[in-house]
Enzyme design. Structure first.
Site, PDB file in Angstrom:
ATOM      1  CD  GLN A 156     -26.837  -1.597   2.943  1.00 21.21           C
ATOM      2  OE1 GLN A 156     -27.020  -2.265   2.035  1.00 21.21           O
ATOM      3  NE2 GLN A 156     -25.745  -1.694   3.458  1.00 21.21           N
ATOM      4  CB  CYS A 192     -20.108 -16.172  18.178  1.00 15.01           C
ATOM      5  SG  CYS A 192     -21.083 -16.663  16.919  1.00 15.01           S
ATOM      6  CB  SER A 239     -21.247   4.483   1.304  1.00 12.29           C
ATOM      7  OG  SER A 239     -19.935   4.026   1.410  1.00 12.29           O
ATOM      8  CB  ALA A 240     -19.337   5.358  -4.148  1.00  8.91           C
ATOM      9  CG  HIS A 241     -18.166   0.501  -0.342  1.00 10.29           C
ATOM     10  ND1 HIS A 241     -18.302  -0.570   0.371  1.00 10.29           N
ATOM     11  CD2 HIS A 241     -18.303   1.585   0.706  1.00 10.29           C
ATOM     12  CE1 HIS A 241     -18.625  -0.211   1.651  1.00 10.29           C
ATOM     13  NE2 HIS A 241     -18.348   1.173   1.752  1.00 10.29           N
ATOM     14  N   GLY A 294     -18.851   7.071   3.423  1.00  5.31           N
ATOM     15  CA  GLY A 294     -20.132   7.179   3.804  1.00  5.31           C
ATOM     16  C   GLY A 294     -20.087   7.569   5.305  1.00  5.31           C
ATOM     17  CB  THR A 295     -18.190   6.354   7.968  1.00  2.00           C
ATOM     18  OG1 THR A 295     -18.506   4.753   7.877  1.00  2.00           O
ATOM     19  CG2 THR A 295     -17.893   6.391   9.470  1.00  2.00           C
TER      20      THR A 295
END
Length: 581
Positions: free
Chosen positions: A180, A323, A197-199, A69-70
């Site tokens: 998403q 953090c 993005s498939a995952h 996807g990126t």
């Protein structure tokens, strides 16, 4: 062990597993070859493309599969900008886009292009007309606009259809990051480009998709390749592609029923967490949101410690707190929204999540938060449910003045600053623009009540001792900065931030030295000493932690105190608060 991080990656869907194993046996050959094995592979690839296109709502020849996807986002942004380079060099993005889009924007900027950011409200949602205004205000003709369909950190859904119409009217293509939301349904509106993005929907990792509508100018920025219309070079990972398409079709068939079930569980979390845990801010749009995701921030809590403790108790969650990041910078999404970042927890339920897991999480959370706060020496909080829940229907998610992404800061002499203490999308300091502070009092100078924070515990970051966290008051101004009163703020006694003597109307008040300490320690130290000054008195917190820029104004909003703004200090930044309660 309950897995509550589906926004990062969804467990492999059973249909995806079956399709993947079958395609390993049938789809190993080169789909570009004409012999039998190649033709079989080509049939599998074409069928997968058809299935994915039906789910997206596009033509099969408009969709290509990418390695992630990126990569789809990077190639989509670069290709659209290159295809329209004669039309303009300006790129417009929302302030809460995925980092892949923002990194692509940085690359465009470094190559001589310009980038405009569209702000969001306190719920993380783009306002109607905001993109249209950004396109009109662009320094030159715009080549591309980018907007996610739903946010990956807080779950807020964006008005894609409305923005697509604004972009269409301006003659600018809109790229939608649908990673998403694609598993829950198609993206509405007249968008021009789309990625996924498939995952994120239960397919295997390593498969993304890029859709470029017919008629959209696009020039791939990679070397020419005959595969995937020249837009995704390299040998296709056919088994993974087949599994991705099969799982997308499967989850879509289950989406309506599963969305209703998970939404009820998320509603339960949104309602009960503020009732069970004191000093909690639930963030994100209460209505326009993904069905499976909820995010909340816990005051006086170290996000990393909270995540580790929840993991030790068997719950896997995520966070946008600084953090928990190697950069120690708060999430750009929370920063753009202007909400509390410390103790941030993102719960994203996977399909099939049992109700019992949610109930166990709710039963465990108060104990875990209390334990982390106790280790940090946090002050006792209000009774659970006493404070407001941000982003709820009761308050409309409105940003308090001086804390929201678009809220006006109030300076020391009552004038409105240009932005909310650096919590807006441009990170501007409060009072940094026209009408900023002209006569604020010196921090750390001599004067009545100028008690500095004790130096002990100055090296106590989030992992410091409770003694270090609580050693905020009772020292001298010299102790606050480890030198003379002049060194505390770089000026002579009685000066305003190192300026001329007598430049301030207010007493310098109490100085809290939190330099070298990570949030939530600066906020904890502020909370412990606010009662030591009279109503109307000033407390100045010195901090070099970027998260303080978000968390101190958020604490003021939650506690009914007045946030005056920030000023540069010799070291770090001076945050000024007036006690009002």
């Amino acid at each position: 062990m309950p897995y509550f991080d589906a926004a990062s990656s969804v467990p492999l869907h059973p249909v995806a597993r079956q399709a993947l194993l079958a395609a390993l046996d049938e789809g190993w050959a080169d789909p570009s070859r004409l012999y039998r094995e190649g033709r079989r592979a080509r049939m599998l690839l074409d069928a997968a493309r058809q299935t994915a296109a039906e789910a997206v709502g596009c033509r099969p020849d408009e969709l290509v599969f990418t390695p992630s996807g990126t990569r789809a986002l990077h190639d989509g942004v670069a290709g659209a900008l290159a295809g329209r380079r004669r039309a303009g060099r300006h790129l417009v993005v929302s302030a809460v886009e995925h980092s892949a889009v923002l990194h692509a924007a940085d690359l465009h900027r470094s190559g001589g292009g310009t980038v405009g950011e569209v702000p969001v409200d306190r719920t993380g949602r783009v306002a109607p007309g905001a993109f249209a205004e950004a396109l009109r205000a662009a320094p030159g003709p715009a080549a591309l606009a980018c907007l996610q369909s739903a946010n990956h950190e807080v779950g807020t859904e964006q008005p894609v259809a409305e923005v697509a119409g604004e972009c269409r009217e301006a003659g600018v293509p809109l790229l939608v990051d649908a990673a998403q939301s694609l598993g829950w349904g198609p993206v509405e509106g007249d968008w021009s480009l789309l990625t996924g993005s498939a995952h994120k929907w239960g397919g295997p990792a390593g498969v993304g998709l890029l859709v470029v509508r017919k008629g959209v100018r696009f020039a791939a920025r990679t070397p020419a390749d005959e595969r995937e219309s020249g837009r995704a070079p390299g040998f296709e990972n056919l088994p993974a592609i087949v599994a991705a398409a099969a799982s997308l079709r499967a989850v879509r068939q289950e989406a309506a029923a599963e969305a209703a079930r998970l939404r009820e569980l998320v509603d339960r979390i949104r309602l009960r967490v503020p009732q069970l845990v004191p000093d909690v801010e639930v963030v994100g749009d209460p209505v326009h949101r993904l069905p499976h995701l909820v995010t909340f921030s816990c005051l006086y809590v170290d996000g990393e410690a909270l995540l580790h403790e929840l993991d030790r108790r068997g719950f896997s969650v995520s966070s946008g707190s600084s953090c928990t990041s190697s950069t120690l910078i708060p999430s750009h999404v929370l920063r753009a929204m202007g909400v509390l970042s410390e103790g941030n927890v993102r719960v994203s339920l996977p399909p099939g999540c049992p109700e019992g897991d949610v109930e166990r999480f709710l039963a465990l959370l108060p104990e875990v938060v209390a334990a982390v706060r106790e280790r940090l020496g946090a002050p006792a909080g209000d009774a659970p449910g006493a404070g407001p829940v941000r982003g709820t229907a009761s308050n409309g998610g409105a940003a308090p003045a001086g804390t929201g992404a678009d809220g006006a800061g109030t300076d020391g002499n009552g004038a409105d600053g240009s932005d909310a203490a650096g919590t807006g999308t441009d990170g501007a300091a409060a009072g940094g623009g026209a009408g900023g502070p002209a006569n604020g009092a010196a921090e750390g100078g001599e004067g009545p009540g100028a008690d500095g924070a004790a130096a002990e515990g100055a090296d106590g970051a989030a992992g410091g001792t409770p003694e270090g966290a609580g050693a905020a008051a009772g020292g001298t101004p010299e102790e606050a900065q480890g030198g003379t009163p002049e060194e505390a703020q770089g000026g002579a006694p009685g000066t305003a931030d190192g300026g001329t003597p007598g430049g301030g109307d207010e007493e310098p008040g109490l100085v809290v030295d939190s330099l070298g300490k990570r949030c939530p320690i600066p906020v904890i130290e502020l909370a412990k000493v606010i009662g030591d000054v009279p109503v109307g008195g000033v407390v100045t917190v010195l901090s070099d932690d970027e998260a303080a820029r978000l968390d101190i104004p958020a604490w003021c909003a939650m506690r009914g105190q007045q946030y005056l703004g920030e000023r540069p200090a010799v070291r770090g930044t001076a945050y000024r608060i007036v006690r009002r309660a």
